[in-house]
Design a protein around this motif. Structure first.
Motif, PDB file in Angstrom:
ATOM      1  N   PRO A  52       0.816  -1.215   0.000  1.00  0.00           N
ATOM      2  CA  PRO A  52       0.000   0.000   0.000  1.00  0.00           C
ATOM      3  C   PRO A  52       0.852   1.269   0.000  1.00  0.00           C
ATOM      4  O   PRO A  52       0.405   2.318  -0.455  1.00  0.00           O
ATOM      5  N   SER A  53       2.088   1.175   0.463  1.00  0.00           N
ATOM      6  CA  SER A  53       2.961   2.347   0.577  1.00  0.00           C
ATOM      7  C   SER A  53       3.969   2.514  -0.549  1.00  0.00           C
ATOM      8  O   SER A  53       4.683   3.505  -0.582  1.00  0.00           O
ATOM      9  N   GLY A  54       4.084   1.571  -1.481  1.00  0.00           N
ATOM     10  CA  GLY A  54       5.067   1.729  -2.545  1.00  0.00           C
ATOM     11  C   GLY A  54       5.209   0.518  -3.438  1.00  0.00           C
ATOM     12  O   GLY A  54       4.644  -0.538  -3.185  1.00  0.00           O
ATOM     13  N   VAL A  55       5.998   0.705  -4.500  1.00  0.00           N
ATOM     14  CA  VAL A  55       6.280  -0.334  -5.497  1.00  0.00           C
ATOM     15  C   VAL A  55       7.792  -0.523  -5.547  1.00  0.00           C
ATOM     16  O   VAL A  55       8.533   0.461  -5.622  1.00  0.00           O
ATOM     17  N   TYR A  56       8.231  -1.771  -5.525  1.00  0.00           N
ATOM     18  CA  TYR A  56       9.653  -2.066  -5.490  1.00  0.00           C
ATOM     19  C   TYR A  56       9.988  -3.165  -6.487  1.00  0.00           C
ATOM     20  O   TYR A  56       9.246  -4.142  -6.596  1.00  0.00           O
ATOM     21  N   PRO A  57      11.102  -3.058  -7.199  1.00  0.00           N
ATOM     22  CA  PRO A  57      11.462  -4.084  -8.183  1.00  0.00           C
ATOM     23  C   PRO A  57      11.887  -5.384  -7.516  1.00  0.00           C
ATOM     24  O   PRO A  57      12.375  -5.389  -6.387  1.00  0.00           O
ATOM     25  N   VAL A  58      11.698  -6.468  -8.247  1.00  0.00           N
ATOM     26  CA  VAL A  58      12.111  -7.803  -7.823  1.00  0.00           C
ATOM     27  C   VAL A  58      13.041  -8.344  -8.904  1.00  0.00           C
ATOM     28  O   VAL A  58      12.744  -8.216 -10.089  1.00  0.00           O
ATOM     29  N   THR A  59      14.132  -8.951  -8.505  1.00  0.00           N
ATOM     30  CA  THR A  59      15.085  -9.465  -9.488  1.00  0.00           C
ATOM     31  C   THR A  59      14.630 -10.780 -10.105  1.00  0.00           C
ATOM     32  O   THR A  59      14.954 -11.054 -11.258  1.00  0.00           O
ATOM     33  N   ALA A  60      13.885 -11.608  -9.369  1.00  0.00           N
ATOM     34  CA  ALA A  60      13.427 -12.897  -9.895  1.00  0.00           C
ATOM     35  C   ALA A  60      12.471 -12.677 -11.067  1.00  0.00           C
ATOM     36  O   ALA A  60      11.637 -11.777 -11.052  1.00  0.00           O
ATOM     37  N   LYS A  61      12.620 -13.537 -12.075  1.00  0.00           N
ATOM     38  CA  LYS A  61      11.723 -13.472 -13.223  1.00  0.00           C
ATOM     39  C   LYS A  61      10.805 -14.692 -13.295  1.00  0.00           C
ATOM     40  O   LYS A  61       9.794 -14.675 -13.977  1.00  0.00           O
ATOM     41  N   THR A  62      11.185 -15.750 -12.572  1.00  0.00           N
ATOM     42  CA  THR A  62      10.385 -16.970 -12.538  1.00  0.00           C
ATOM     43  C   THR A  62      10.250 -17.443 -11.089  1.00  0.00           C
ATOM     44  O   THR A  62      11.023 -17.026 -10.213  1.00  0.00           O
ATOM     45  N   VAL A  63       9.305 -18.323 -10.868  1.00  0.00           N
ATOM     46  CA  VAL A  63       9.073 -18.858  -9.523  1.00  0.00           C
ATOM     47  C   VAL A  63      10.301 -19.575  -8.984  1.00  0.00           C
ATOM     48  O   VAL A  63      10.644 -19.419  -7.814  1.00  0.00           O
ATOM     49  N   THR A  64      10.979 -20.318  -9.815  1.00  0.00           N
ATOM     50  CA  THR A  64      12.146 -21.069  -9.342  1.00  0.00           C
ATOM     51  C   THR A  64      13.287 -20.155  -8.918  1.00  0.00           C
ATOM     52  O   THR A  64      14.154 -20.571  -8.146  1.00  0.00           O
ATOM     53  N   GLU A  65      13.304 -18.913  -9.405  1.00  0.00           N
ATOM     54  CA  GLU A  65      14.335 -17.953  -9.016  1.00  0.00           C
ATOM     55  C   GLU A  65      14.009 -17.229  -7.717  1.00  0.00           C
ATOM     56  O   GLU A  65      14.871 -16.536  -7.162  1.00  0.00           O
ATOM     57  N   LEU A  66      12.775 -17.362  -7.207  1.00  0.00           N
ATOM     58  CA  LEU A  66      12.382 -16.638  -5.995  1.00  0.00           C
ATOM     59  C   LEU A  66      13.187 -17.108  -4.788  1.00  0.00           C
ATOM     60  O   LEU A  66      13.403 -18.304  -4.590  1.00  0.00           O
ATOM     61  N   ASP A  67      13.573 -16.139  -3.989  1.00  0.00           N
ATOM     62  CA  ASP A  67      14.323 -16.378  -2.762  1.00  0.00           C
ATOM     63  C   ASP A  67      13.727 -15.454  -1.701  1.00  0.00           C
ATOM     64  O   ASP A  67      13.146 -14.422  -2.044  1.00  0.00           O
ATOM     65  N   ILE A  68      13.885 -15.782  -0.457  1.00  0.00           N
ATOM     66  CA  ILE A  68      13.304 -14.943   0.601  1.00  0.00           C
ATOM     67  C   ILE A  68      13.861 -13.516   0.537  1.00  0.00           C
ATOM     68  O   ILE A  68      13.175 -12.568   0.928  1.00  0.00           O
ATOM     69  N   SER A  69      15.044 -13.331  -0.011  1.00  0.00           N
ATOM     70  CA  SER A  69      15.595 -11.976  -0.136  1.00  0.00           C
ATOM     71  C   SER A  69      14.730 -11.105  -1.057  1.00  0.00           C
ATOM     72  O   SER A  69      14.724  -9.878  -0.913  1.00  0.00           O
ATOM     73  N   ASP A  70      13.983 -11.703  -1.973  1.00  0.00           N
ATOM     74  CA  ASP A  70      13.080 -10.938  -2.840  1.00  0.00           C
ATOM     75  C   ASP A  70      11.938 -10.303  -2.051  1.00  0.00           C
ATOM     76  O   ASP A  70      11.279  -9.397  -2.539  1.00  0.00           O
ATOM     77  N   PHE A  71      11.693 -10.780  -0.837  1.00  0.00           N
ATOM     78  CA  PHE A  71      10.587 -10.301  -0.015  1.00  0.00           C
ATOM     79  C   PHE A  71      11.051  -9.312   1.058  1.00  0.00           C
ATOM     80  O   PHE A  71      10.296  -8.982   1.967  1.00  0.00           O
ATOM     81  N   GLY A  72      12.291  -8.840   0.971  1.00  0.00           N
ATOM     82  CA  GLY A  72      12.862  -7.973   2.002  1.00  0.00           C
ATOM     83  C   GLY A  72      12.024  -6.748   2.314  1.00  0.00           C
ATOM     84  O   GLY A  72      11.760  -6.439   3.479  1.00  0.00           O
ATOM     85  N   ARG A  73      11.610  -5.994   1.300  1.00  0.00           N
ATOM     86  CA  ARG A  73      10.799  -4.778   1.526  1.00  0.00           C
ATOM     87  C   ARG A  73       9.477  -5.122   2.200  1.00  0.00           C
ATOM     88  O   ARG A  73       9.009  -4.409   3.062  1.00  0.00           O
ATOM     89  N   LEU A  74       8.910  -6.222   1.796  1.00  0.00           N
ATOM     90  CA  LEU A  74       7.636  -6.663   2.359  1.00  0.00           C
ATOM     91  C   LEU A  74       7.798  -7.022   3.834  1.00  0.00           C
ATOM     92  O   LEU A  74       6.993  -6.625   4.671  1.00  0.00           O
ATOM     93  N   LEU A  75       8.859  -7.749   4.151  1.00  0.00           N
ATOM     94  CA  LEU A  75       9.063  -8.192   5.532  1.00  0.00           C
ATOM     95  C   LEU A  75       9.456  -7.056   6.463  1.00  0.00           C
ATOM     96  O   LEU A  75       9.269  -7.156   7.675  1.00  0.00           O
ATOM     97  N   SER A  76       9.982  -5.969   5.908  1.00  0.00           N
ATOM     98  CA  SER A  76      10.354  -4.832   6.746  1.00  0.00           C
ATOM     99  C   SER A  76       9.273  -3.745   6.761  1.00  0.00           C
ATOM    100  O   SER A  76       9.461  -2.706   7.392  1.00  0.00           O
ATOM    101  N   ALA A  77       8.165  -3.978   6.089  1.00  0.00           N
ATOM    102  CA  ALA A  77       7.087  -2.979   6.041  1.00  0.00           C
ATOM    103  C   ALA A  77       6.458  -2.802   7.421  1.00  0.00           C
ATOM    104  O   ALA A  77       6.414  -3.732   8.228  1.00  0.00           O
ATOM    105  N   ASP A  78       5.987  -1.600   7.674  1.00  0.00           N
ATOM    106  CA  ASP A  78       5.311  -1.302   8.938  1.00  0.00           C
ATOM    107  C   ASP A  78       3.990  -0.600   8.625  1.00  0.00           C
ATOM    108  O   ASP A  78       4.022   0.530   8.159  1.00  0.00           O
ATOM    109  N   PRO A  79       2.868  -1.257   8.824  1.00  0.00           N
ATOM    110  CA  PRO A  79       2.744  -2.600   9.403  1.00  0.00           C
ATOM    111  C   PRO A  79       3.079  -3.678   8.376  1.00  0.00           C
ATOM    112  O   PRO A  79       2.936  -3.469   7.175  1.00  0.00           O
ATOM    113  N   LYS A  80       3.519  -4.809   8.901  1.00  0.00           N
ATOM    114  CA  LYS A  80       3.809  -5.953   8.055  1.00  0.00           C
ATOM    115  C   LYS A  80       2.484  -6.500   7.523  1.00  0.00           C
ATOM    116  O   LYS A  80       1.504  -6.590   8.267  1.00  0.00           O
ATOM    117  N   PRO A  81       2.409  -6.856   6.242  1.00  0.00           N
ATOM    118  CA  PRO A  81       1.160  -7.396   5.711  1.00  0.00           C
ATOM    119  C   PRO A  81       0.812  -8.731   6.364  1.00  0.00           C
ATOM    120  O   PRO A  81       1.705  -9.486   6.751  1.00  0.00           O
TER     121      PRO A  81
END
Length: 135
Positions: free
Chosen positions: A47-76
């Motif tokens: 709700p507070s912003g848009v941030y790029p993700v380096t992964a292009k496919t599901v198999t490339e996803l890593d928890i580091s791709d969720f960093g902005r989300l996990l540090s959001a306040d409030p956390k979703p």
């Protein structure tokens, strides 16, 4: 949208009213339309912003791709993961890490994730989306 500022690694909204929500306006051709602008590649949408993700496919996803989300306040309470043109399972390590952080996740194709994010946001839910691009 007003009061948006561009920061390294994304766009952050500084002020937001109930009538001025960050919705996914469109998707396809390898990117997304938000805030009246095109974003190429995958994105995290909060709700507070848009941030790029380096992964292009599901198999490339890593928890580091969720960093902005996990540090959001409030956390979703929920992150919708758009996995591309078809629903696919996110790596179990990512699902486990999100669960340990207290964030539920739901996987679906990118179009469904974008639409569901918009609906839940309009219902004032604490929701986020990680959307992988579709052609």
């Amino acid at each position: 949208m007003s009061n948006g500022r561009i920061e390294s690694g994304g766009i952050i909204l500084q002020a937001q009213g109930a009538e001025d929500r960050l919705l996914v306006e469109g998707y396809g051709d390898g990117g997304f339309r938000l805030l009246g602008r095109r974003f190429d590649g995958g994105v995290i949408v909060l709700p507070s912003g848009v941030y790029p993700v380096t992964a292009k496919t599901v198999t490339e996803l890593d928890i580091s791709d969720f960093g902005r989300l996990l540090s959001a306040d409030p956390k979703p309470e929920l992150v919708l993961i758009g996995t591309g043109t078809a629903m696919a399972l996110v790596p179990s390590a990512v699902r486990d890490a999100l669960g340990q952080a207290g964030v539920g996740c739901d996987m679906m194709d990118t179009g469904a994730a974008a639409r569901t994010y918009n609906v839940l946001l309009m219902e004032d839910r604490h929701v986020a989306a990680l959307l992988l691009p579709v052609d």
